[in-house]
Design an enzyme around this catalytic site. Structure first.
Site, PDB file in Angstrom:
ATOM      1  N   HIS A  11       0.839  -1.205   0.000  1.00  0.00           N
ATOM      2  CA  HIS A  11       0.000   0.000   0.000  1.00  0.00           C
ATOM      3  C   HIS A  11       0.877   1.258   0.000  1.00  0.00           C
ATOM      4  O   HIS A  11       0.648   2.200  -0.780  1.00  0.00           O
ATOM      5  CB  HIS A  11      -0.907  -0.020   1.230  1.00  0.00           C
ATOM      6  N   GLU A  12       1.883   1.289   0.861  1.00  0.00           N
ATOM      7  CA  GLU A  12       2.754   2.470   0.955  1.00  0.00           C
ATOM      8  C   GLU A  12       3.621   2.618  -0.297  1.00  0.00           C
ATOM      9  O   GLU A  12       3.852   3.738  -0.771  1.00  0.00           O
ATOM     10  CB  GLU A  12       3.627   2.378   2.210  1.00  0.00           C
TER      11      GLU A  12
ATOM     12  N   HIS B 194       1.750   4.443  -3.047  1.00  0.00           N
ATOM     13  CA  HIS B 194       1.723   5.908  -2.964  1.00  0.00           C
ATOM     14  C   HIS B 194       2.944   6.517  -3.655  1.00  0.00           C
ATOM     15  O   HIS B 194       2.838   7.522  -4.353  1.00  0.00           O
ATOM     16  CB  HIS B 194       1.679   6.356  -1.501  1.00  0.00           C
TER      17      HIS B 194
ATOM     18  N   GLU C  61      -6.234   6.652  -1.237  1.00  0.00           N
ATOM     19  CA  GLU C  61      -6.182   5.520  -0.310  1.00  0.00           C
ATOM     20  C   GLU C  61      -6.875   4.303  -0.907  1.00  0.00           C
ATOM     21  O   GLU C  61      -6.399   3.170  -0.767  1.00  0.00           O
ATOM     22  CB  GLU C  61      -6.825   5.908   1.027  1.00  0.00           C
TER      23      GLU C  61
END
Length: 288
Positions: free
Chosen positions: A144-145, A148, A212
């Site tokens: 997930h990070e 970004h 997100e």
């Protein structure tokens, strides 16, 4: 790399709106101080310098606020950091992304965040999240990070926050300098500046919430395990209840988990409701 036309379109629209706010600021400054070459040069250099400073300082402050330290590549006590490094390397190969700097921090709550850009990214995970999650769940959080950084959405957040700050400052001092400069004009100027900054931040927060969802989707895609990402969010949400996060005011917008309650909080929330994120991930699990 997974394509995200929806995110790109929203970032383009948000960028155009932010540019419109910036143009309005520039017009106000030129109206107040004239249109000479020196004014234009100062305006251009000042705005670029302001954004650059906020980007560098914001990155440094985010890491400092949580006391982030470099994550060793070997096991240390009960923490198998080597396994986290290997998972990150595997995911970076999948994403065709340079491995970011990995750091660890005691945040007081299970959480993680990313700062920086491609080639100069940093991913910070809390020791609390390492203690809480199973390996496949933690791998989903890291993916997930990394998303970004890969999607470059951190840049639009920094740009948006910088322009929001500039709008607030210019509106505040534009009103003060254009009035009688008494205590009343200072108070009104501060109020107008705050409101103007909040208006710009509404657009920034809308992008923040959507990014997100995109990062969740990417995490599910690259790990091929949407259920693990959903379980991670459930555990993180539960594990954060009643606890105070270190450096929350500085890094909340960057973290994998945020809170929202009232309608006003939801409008300015950096994260969509956790329940909706989990629901979307569960529906994505059908394809795996």
């Amino acid at each position: 790399m997974v394509g995200h036309n929806g995110l790109k379109l929203r970032m383009m629209v948000a960028g155009s709106i932010l540019f419109g706010f910036y143009a309005a600021i520039a017009g106000l400054v030129l109206y107040m101080f004239g249109t000479g070459t020196s004014v234009l040069a100062v305006l251009l250099l000042g705005s670029v310098g302001f954004v650059g400073f906020q980007y560098k300082f914001g990155k440094w402050m985010a890491l400092r606020s949580v006391g982030a330290e470099d994550m060793p590549e070997h096991a240390e006590g009960r923490y198998n950091y080597g396994e986290i490094h290997r998972s990150t390397e595997k995911l970076c190969q999948e994403m065709d992304l340079d491995k970011p700097r990995l750091m660890v921090a005691d945040m007081g709550v299970p959480n993680a965040f990313a700062v920086g850009r491609k080639g100069a990214g940093v991913v910070v995970v809390s020791r609390e999240i390492i203690d809480l999650l199973d390996h496949d769940e933690l791998e989903g959080v890291i993916a997930h990070e990394l998303s970004h950084i890969n999607n470059r959405d951190v840049v639009i957040m920094v740009l948006g926050q910088s322009i929001a700050s500039m709008v607030g400052i210019i509106v505040q001092w534009g009103y003060i300098l254009g009035g009688e400069r008494n205590i009343g004009s200072y108070i009104v100027g501060m109020i107008l500046g705050t409101v103007a900054q909040m208006v710009v931040m509404i657009f920034v927060m809308a992008i923040s919430r959507y990014r997100e969802y995109v990062a969740d989707e990417d995490a599910a895609t690259y790990t091929r395990n949407p259920d693990a990402m959903a379980r991670a969010l459930e555990k993180i949400s539960s594990g954060a209840q009643g606890k105070e996060m270190r450096g929350e005011d500085t890094v909340n917008a960057l973290c994998i988990f945020g809170t929202s309650g009232s309608l006003l909080q939801k409008i300015f929330s950096t994260h969509p409701p956790t329940e909706k994120r989990i629901e979307r991930l569960r529906s994505q699990s059908v394809g795996y």
